[in-house]
Design an enzyme around this catalytic site. Structure first.
Site, short mmCIF file in Angstrom:
data_model
loop_
_atom_site.label_atom_id
_atom_site.label_comp_id
_atom_site.label_asym_id
_atom_site.label_seq_id
_atom_site.Cartn_x
_atom_site.Cartn_y
_atom_site.Cartn_z
N ASP A 106 34.14 -23.43 -27.19
CA ASP A 106 35.49 -23.49 -27.75
C ASP A 106 35.53 -24.11 -29.15
OD1 ASP A 106 34.92 -25.96 -26.73
OD2 ASP A 106 36.89 -26.29 -25.83
N THR A 129 27.84 -20.90 -23.25
CA THR A 129 27.72 -22.33 -22.94
C THR A 129 27.38 -22.47 -21.46
OG1 THR A 129 28.97 -24.39 -22.60
CG2 THR A 129 30.27 -22.41 -22.84
N ASP A 133 33.21 -23.65 -19.05
CA ASP A 133 34.51 -24.31 -19.15
C ASP A 133 35.48 -23.59 -20.10
OD1 ASP A 133 33.08 -24.82 -21.43
OD2 ASP A 133 33.52 -26.96 -21.52
P1 ATP Z 1 29.46 -26.28 -26.54
O1 ATP Z 1 30.54 -25.92 -25.56
O2 ATP Z 1 28.14 -25.84 -26.06
O3 ATP Z 1 29.48 -27.72 -26.98
P2 ATP Z 1 30.94 -25.58 -28.90
O4 ATP Z 1 31.04 -24.32 -29.66
O5 ATP Z 1 32.20 -26.07 -28.22
O6 ATP Z 1 29.73 -25.41 -27.87
P3 ATP Z 1 31.14 -27.69 -30.87
O7 ATP Z 1 30.13 -28.66 -31.36
O8 ATP Z 1 32.40 -28.23 -30.30
O9 ATP Z 1 30.39 -26.73 -29.84
O10 ATP Z 1 31.54 -26.72 -32.09
C1 ATP Z 1 30.55 -26.04 -32.82
C2 ATP Z 1 30.88 -26.07 -34.28
O11 ATP Z 1 32.12 -25.42 -34.52
C3 ATP Z 1 31.07 -27.47 -34.87
O12 ATP Z 1 29.84 -28.09 -35.18
C4 ATP Z 1 31.86 -27.17 -36.13
O13 ATP Z 1 31.01 -26.72 -37.16
C5 ATP Z 1 32.74 -25.99 -35.68
N1 ATP Z 1 34.07 -26.52 -35.34
C6 ATP Z 1 34.49 -27.09 -34.21
N2 ATP Z 1 35.76 -27.51 -34.29
C7 ATP Z 1 36.17 -27.20 -35.55
C8 ATP Z 1 37.39 -27.37 -36.29
N3 ATP Z 1 38.44 -27.97 -35.75
N4 ATP Z 1 37.42 -26.92 -37.56
C9 ATP Z 1 36.35 -26.31 -38.11
N5 ATP Z 1 35.19 -26.13 -37.49
C10 ATP Z 1 35.08 -26.56 -36.22
#
Ligand code: ATP
Length: 323
Positions: A106, A129, A133
């Site tokens: 997400d 992932t 979730d």
């Molecule tokens: P996992 O569920 O495995 O943790 P994820 O995609 O949720 O995967 P995150 O670390 O939350 O992992 O997000 C990945 C990347 O997305 C972040 O490192 C950032 O570069 C980008 N990102 C997340 N939230 C934001 C936001 N609010 N604005 C801009 N970029 C974002």
């Protein structure tokens, strides 16, 4: 038909088994539509640094069975800033990339949604992932493999727990969700499962241990559980059960690795193809998901806004079977 000639594909956030199968499917489905494909290394970090590589059908040969991600992944603080995203846009423009497919969770979709609003570049997301979730899909890529890895590890620990009559607290991943803990708890016949979705489980656990008085027990603890991690709970339980030989095992990153299961390869293949179909259909800012064994398209703002809830029936099943 949209005016898309070249796409970028990236993996972002935590890695998950099956991401390679998804990259392969995206690349081949795009080539099938006569699109050019560029791999963006290390997620948004690579997008900002211009770390791009052209991808051919051959480049994604012999990777469907490999864990990790050949493109690498990262968490990028810079992408959260306007300057970072501006740099990323410049690089995409320089390489004439018209659209992107991002495989991640997400957080990755939140970033994609923001970027796509600021700059006119369509993004489609593929849920990758191990935590399962994400709202809008029954399964995320990597979850099934992680589940099987946990089941195998817990079975092994069960052998030694029985032999030595020990009480084991086994901590599993899942961030703020208990999918891995609950499903692997059911599949391994764990005596109890502690997870973030249920509050005040400690007293119930103590009562259970007193009532059952079993010689050995396996308690699965989700990392985000209210009661704390496996070590914290084990300390508390030791106070009440001084004669028990209490052990803690944190499974950790082994849950993320390994060759993807058949289901994860299949899911990644379906969603990879669906992501390119979505782009060809002029869709954007949406995740391709898998619901009732069919692919679906869910807007990013829904996958981000809503939480995926545990199926309460499964909580009952776990309770009934450990009675
Ligand atoms: P996992 O569920 O495995 O943790 P994820 O995609 O949720 O995967 P995150 O670390 O939350 O992992 O997000 C990945 C990347 O997305 C972040 O490192 C950032 O570069 C980008 N990102 C997340 N939230 C934001 C936001 N609010 N604005 C801009 N970029 C974002």
């Amino acid at each position: 038909m949209p005016n898309i000639k070249k796409i970028g594909v990236l993996t972002s956030g935590g890695d998950a088994p099956g991401m390679n199968a998804a990259i392969r499917a995206v690349v081949r489905a795009a080539l099938y539509q006569n699109l050019e494909v560029v791999g963006i290394r290390r997620g948004y970090k690579g997008m900002i640094e211009g770390d791009f590589i052209p991808m051919t059908s051959k480049d994604v040969g012999n990777i469907i069975q490999r864990g990790g991600t050949i493109l690498g992944t990262a968490r990028s603080k810079e992408f959260r800033t306007e300057e970072g995203r501006q740099q990323a846009y410049k690089n995409l423009q320089e390489h004439k990339i018209d659209a992107c497919v991002v495989i991640g969770g997400d957080g990755s979709f939140t970033g994609a949604g923001i970027f796509s609003k600021e700059y006119d570049i369509p993004f489609i997301g593929i849920p990758g992932t191990i935590d399962n979730d994400l709202f809008g899909t029954d399964y995320t890529i990597g979850y099934d493999t992680a589940l099987n890895t946990v089941v195998e590890a817990v079975d092994r620990i069960r052998d030694t727990a029985s032999a030595h009559e020990r009480l084991f607290f086994i901590e599993v991943m899942g961030r703020g969700a208990g999918f891995i803990a609950l499903l692997s708890g059911i599949a391994t016949g764990a005596e109890a499962v502690l997870m973030p979705e249920v509050e005040n489980q400690e007293k119930g656990l103590i009562d259970y241990l007193n009532r059952q008085n079993k010689k050995s027990n396996i308690i699965l603890v989700a990392e985000g559980s209210h009661a704390g991690g496996a070590a914290a709970i084990a300390e508390k339980v030791k106070e009440d059960f001084k004669d028990y030989d209490v052990r803690v095992n944190v499974l950790g990153h082994m849950q993320r690795g390994g060759s993807p299961s058949a289901f994860d390869r299949f899911l990644a293949s379906r969603l990879g193809v669906a992501s390119i179909e979505a782009l060809m259909d002029n869709q954007r800012s949406s995740m391709v998901g898998f619901v009732n064994h069919e692919t679906v398209l869910v807007p990013f703002n829904k996958t981000i806004k809503f939480n995926r809830n545990l199926n309460r029936i499964l909580l009952d099943v776990a309770d009934i079977l450990s009675y």
